[in-house]
Design an enzyme around this catalytic site. Structure first.
Site, PDB file in Angstrom:
ATOM      1  N   ASP A 110      66.951  10.120  49.848  1.00 16.98           N
ATOM      2  CA  ASP A 110      68.312  10.564  50.669  1.00 16.98           C
ATOM      3  C   ASP A 110      68.817  12.040  50.098  1.00 16.98           C
ATOM      4  O   ASP A 110      68.436  12.222  49.064  1.00 16.98           O
ATOM      5  CB  ASP A 110      69.239   9.395  50.653  1.00 16.98           C
ATOM      6  CG  ASP A 110      69.614   9.398  49.349  1.00 16.98           C
ATOM      7  OD1 ASP A 110      70.352  10.119  48.703  1.00 16.98           O
ATOM      8  OD2 ASP A 110      69.182   8.248  48.781  1.00 16.98           O
ATOM      9  N   HIS A 148      59.861  11.632  44.311  1.00 17.20           N
ATOM     10  CA  HIS A 148      58.999  11.011  45.184  1.00 17.20           C
ATOM     11  C   HIS A 148      59.380  11.507  46.701  1.00 17.20           C
ATOM     12  O   HIS A 148      58.668  10.899  47.463  1.00 17.20           O
ATOM     13  CB  HIS A 148      59.386   9.471  45.071  1.00 17.20           C
ATOM     14  CG  HIS A 148      58.806   8.652  43.854  1.00 17.20           C
ATOM     15  ND1 HIS A 148      59.333   7.502  43.676  1.00 17.20           N
ATOM     16  CD2 HIS A 148      57.968   9.077  42.992  1.00 17.20           C
ATOM     17  CE1 HIS A 148      58.713   6.919  42.467  1.00 17.20           C
ATOM     18  NE2 HIS A 148      57.987   8.101  42.156  1.00 17.20           N
ATOM     19  N   LEU A 322     101.247  36.028  40.066  1.00 17.43           N
ATOM     20  CA  LEU A 322     102.187  37.503  39.963  1.00 17.43           C
ATOM     21  C   LEU A 322     102.644  37.673  38.539  1.00 17.43           C
ATOM     22  O   LEU A 322     103.232  36.831  37.897  1.00 17.43           O
ATOM     23  CB  LEU A 322     103.239  37.327  40.666  1.00 17.43           C
ATOM     24  CG  LEU A 322     104.011  38.412  40.907  1.00 17.43           C
ATOM     25  CD1 LEU A 322     103.443  39.598  41.240  1.00 17.43           C
ATOM     26  CD2 LEU A 322     105.230  38.313  41.737  1.00 17.43           C
ATOM     27  N   PHE A 353      93.733  34.307  44.617  1.00 15.75           N
ATOM     28  CA  PHE A 353      94.218  33.505  46.082  1.00 15.75           C
ATOM     29  C   PHE A 353      93.797  34.685  47.029  1.00 15.75           C
ATOM     30  O   PHE A 353      94.231  35.814  47.101  1.00 15.75           O
ATOM     31  CB  PHE A 353      95.686  33.176  46.042  1.00 15.75           C
ATOM     32  CG  PHE A 353      96.040  31.947  45.241  1.00 15.75           C
ATOM     33  CD1 PHE A 353      96.222  30.793  45.847  1.00 15.75           C
ATOM     34  CD2 PHE A 353      96.301  31.790  44.091  1.00 15.75           C
ATOM     35  CE1 PHE A 353      96.636  29.699  45.341  1.00 15.75           C
ATOM     36  CE2 PHE A 353      96.607  30.800  43.314  1.00 15.75           C
ATOM     37  CZ  PHE A 353      96.756  29.489  44.210  1.00 15.75           C
ATOM     38  N   LYS A 384     109.872  34.586  41.942  1.00 15.10           N
ATOM     39  CA  LYS A 384     109.254  35.570  42.916  1.00 15.10           C
ATOM     40  C   LYS A 384     110.437  36.454  43.554  1.00 15.10           C
ATOM     41  O   LYS A 384     111.439  35.877  43.507  1.00 15.10           O
ATOM     42  CB  LYS A 384     108.263  35.151  43.788  1.00 15.10           C
ATOM     43  CG  LYS A 384     108.960  33.796  44.671  1.00 15.10           C
ATOM     44  CD  LYS A 384     107.836  33.419  45.561  1.00 15.10           C
ATOM     45  CE  LYS A 384     108.642  32.651  46.527  1.00 15.10           C
ATOM     46  NZ  LYS A 384     107.629  31.966  47.530  1.00 15.10           N
ATOM     47  N   GLY A 396     105.163  27.890  44.774  1.00 11.63           N
ATOM     48  CA  GLY A 396     103.884  27.568  44.605  1.00 11.63           C
ATOM     49  C   GLY A 396     103.585  26.798  43.346  1.00 11.63           C
ATOM     50  O   GLY A 396     102.728  26.046  43.192  1.00 11.63           O
ATOM     51  N   GLU A 400     101.840  23.305  42.467  1.00 10.04           N
ATOM     52  CA  GLU A 400     100.892  23.171  41.448  1.00 10.04           C
ATOM     53  C   GLU A 400     101.311  22.247  40.249  1.00 10.04           C
ATOM     54  O   GLU A 400     100.320  21.458  39.790  1.00 10.04           O
ATOM     55  CB  GLU A 400     100.630  24.489  40.650  1.00 10.04           C
ATOM     56  CG  GLU A 400      99.765  25.392  41.597  1.00 10.04           C
ATOM     57  CD  GLU A 400      99.865  26.994  41.091  1.00 10.04           C
ATOM     58  OE1 GLU A 400      99.303  27.911  41.735  1.00 10.04           O
ATOM     59  OE2 GLU A 400     100.499  27.331  40.162  1.00 10.04           O
TER      60      GLU A 400
END
Length: 466
Positions: A110, A148, A322, A353, A384, A396, A400
Site C-alpha cells: 500500500d 516486496h 515584522l 508568510f 503593528k 497574529g 500563534e
C-alpha cells in the site's frame, strides 16, 4: 525493554539521524487495509483450506497458484484492487512522517507511508523495483523501500514461494541495501510479525557476520490475549510461545517492548515526537514600535538571543515577523557561518508568510504548520500599525500563542518586551487551568533590561534541555 527506555533510545537515535522504520502489515490494518490472512481467505476456501488453521501463508498462496496452473493474474488483480484504494492515514503514519526520519522499509504494497510523508511536506523517493535503486530524487527528504513491490505494479509483487525463491535472482539489490541499513542504522519494527522468510534470511546473515557486534534494534509487540471460549491451557501455551519468540529475537539484537493495546504504540510515538520537538524553538515576534528601546538595541538583542539559542543545540523556526524575523535570521546565519555549519533546516526553518490576497487566506493553516515543528514557543514584543495608522497589539501573535498552547508547547511570553507579549505573560500566569510547570517569573513585565531578559530566557532553556 520498558517503554520509557525505548523512548529515550529512539529520541537519541533520531537526534543522530540514525533511526530507520520497518513497517509491517499491522501498521496499515488500522488504515482500512486487510492483513495477509484476510487477503488469502477467499483463495484458501477455493482450494478447500481454512486460512485460520494455516501459519505458512507464503505456501498457501503458492498452493493456490499451483491449482490455477501457475497463472498468477487473479492474485495480482486482488493485490491491485485491495492495496491501491485510498485509505485514511492512521495517527501512527502521521507521527512517523512528522519525525525527522529519512529511511523507511516495508513489505507492504500500500502507499500509506509515502502518502503520509508527502502530506507532511516531504520529498519522497519510493523504490519498489531494482531499477529504482540506481537513481535518486534530488533533494529528497525520505526514502521508502518497498522490498516486496507496489500495488500499482502487482505483476511484480512478492507473495508466493516462487517469488521468495527467485528473490535472490530478481531483487537481490534490496537484500544488499537492507543489509547495509541494518548494519549501520537502528531499526524500529512496527506492525511486523517477523514471519517473513526474507527478513529472517537477512537477519541471520548479519548475525553470522557480526556476532555480538551487530546493531541493536527495537520492536513493539502486543501481548497475546485470550480468545473468547479459549481454554486457559491453550492461552497459556500461546503466552509461553510468544515469550520464547521474544527471547529468540535477542539473537538478532532486537529488543522488544510488550504492550497490551495497540493504542500504546501511538502513545510511545507521541512521546518521542514531544521530546524531539522540545529541541526546536518557534520565535514569534513583531515590532513596528520598539519603545522604550531603539530599533538597533532590539535587533542586537534578538540576533544575540538567536545565536545563543543555537549554541545550546536548539533548532529555530521563524515566520519572518515584522521587525523581528530579520534579526532572528541574521543572528542564525552569523552563528552558522562562524561555526562552519550548514545553513539548512537542521538549524533554521524559515516560513515567510505569503503576502498576496490568496496567501493571506491561508495564514492560519500556515501558522499551524510552522508551529508544528516546535515544542517551545518564545513571544517577543508584538505590535503593528492598523489601517488608521495606530500602533496596536499583533493579533497574529495572539493566534500563534493559541496554536502553541493547543499543541502543548512550552510557552515563554517575554513580558518585559511589552505589547502583546506582556498581555500573554499575564494571561498565562493568571490561567489556573494551564498545565505549564515552567517558572516564567524571570520574563515578567517588570524586567526590562534586554541583557537580563536574554540571560533569563537562556536559563529557562538550559533547564528544559537538562
Amino acid at each position: 525493554m520498558k517503554k520509557n527506555i525505548l523512548i529515550k533510545k529512539l529520541v537519541k537515535e533520531i537526534a543522530s539521524n540514525n533511526l530507520a522504520i520497518f513497517a509491517g502489515a499491522g501498521l496499515s490494518v488500522g488504515a482500512g487495509y486487510i492483513d495477509w490472512k484476510s487477503l488469502l481467505r477467499e483463495f484458501a476456501e477455493e482450494i478447500d483450506l481454512d486460512v485460520d488453521k494455516e501459519h505458512d501463508l507464503v505456501s498457501l498462496a503458492q498452493y493456490y497458484i499451483n491449482e490455477k496452473g501457475g497463472i498468477k493474474s487473479t492474485v495480482n488483480e486482488l493485490i491491485l484492487n485491495e492495496f491501491s484504494q485510498k485509505a485514511i492515514l492512521t495517527e501512527n503514519h502521521k507521527i512517523l512522517a512528522r519525525l525527522p526520519i529519512d529511511t523507511f522499509w516495508t513489505t507492504n504494497y500500500d502507499p500509506m507511508l509515502e502518502k503520509a510523508l508527502e502530506d507532511s511536506g516531504k520529498i519522497v523517493d519510493v523504490k519498489h523495483s531494482t531499477d529504482h535503486l540506481s537513481t535518486s530524487i534530488r533533494g529528497r527528504d525520505a526514502v521508502v523501500y518497498k522490498m516486496h513491490g507496489d500495488a500499482l505494479d502487482s505483476n511484480n509483487a512478492v507473495l508466493t514461494k516462487d517469488d521468495y525463491e527467485e528473490y535472490n535472482l530478481k531483487r537481490n539489490e534490496f537484500f544488499t541495501a537492507l543489509r547495509g541499513d541494518l548494519t549501520t542504522k537502528k531499526f524500529l519494527f512496527l506492525g511486523f510479525s517477523f514471519s517473513d522468510p526474507n527478513i529472517d534470511y537477512i537477519l541471520s546473515r548479519i548475525r553470522l557476520s557480526h556476532g555480538n557486534n551487530q546493531s541493536e534494534h527495537y520492536c513493539i509487540l502486543r501481548n497475546v490475549t485470550q480468545f473468547p471460549d479459549e481454554q486457559q491451557a491453550d492461552f497459556e501455551y500461546r503466552e509461553r510461545k510468544q515469550e520464547l519468540f521474544i527471547n529468540d529475537l535477542r539473537r538478532f539484537g532486537i529488543q522488544t517492548v510488550s504492550i497490551n493495546e495497540y493504542e500504546e504504540i501511538t502513545e510511545i510515538l507521541l512521546e518521542v515526537e514531544k521530546i524531539q520537538k522540545q529541541k526546536t524553538i518557534f520565535i514569534s515576534g513583531a515590532a513596528e514600535d520598539y519603545a522604550p528601546y531603539s530599533q538597533q538595541e532590539v535587533e542586537n538583542f534578538v540576533s544575540s538571543l538567536t545565536q545563543e539559542i543555537l549554541k545550546l543545540g536548539y533548532r529555530v523556526v521563524t515566520g519572518f515577523g515584522l521587525g523581528i524575523g530579520s534579526s532572528v535570521i541574521s543572528g542564525a546565519v552569523k552563528y552558522l557561518l562562524e561555526n562552519r555549519l550548514k545553513i539548512d533546516e537542521d538549524h533554521l526553518v524559515l516560513r515567510p508568510f505569503p503576502q498576496n490576497e490568496e496567501g493571506r487566506q491561508l495564514w492560519t493553516a500556515y501558522r499551524k504548520d510552522m508551529i508544528s515543528y516546535a515544542g517551545i514557543s518564545i513571544f517577543l514584543f508584538g505590535n503593528k500599525i492598523d489601517s488608521e495608522g495606530k500602533i496596536v497589539d499583533s493579533n497574529g501573535m495572539r493566534e500563534e500563542f493559541d496554536i502553541s498552547k493547543t499543541n502543548d508547547n512550552t510557552l515563554l511570553p517575554v513580558g518585559g518586551t511589552g505589547s502583546i507579549s506582556e498581555n500573554l505573560w499575564e494571561s498565562l500566569l493568571d490561567n489556573e487551568s494551564s498545565n505549564q510547570t515552567i517558572d516564567i517569573n524571570g520574563l515578567a513585565p517588570s524586567i526590562t533590561d534586554l541583557e537580563t531578559i536574554k540571560n533569563n530566557i537562556l536559563t529557562i532553556l538550559k533547564g528544559i534541555k537538562s
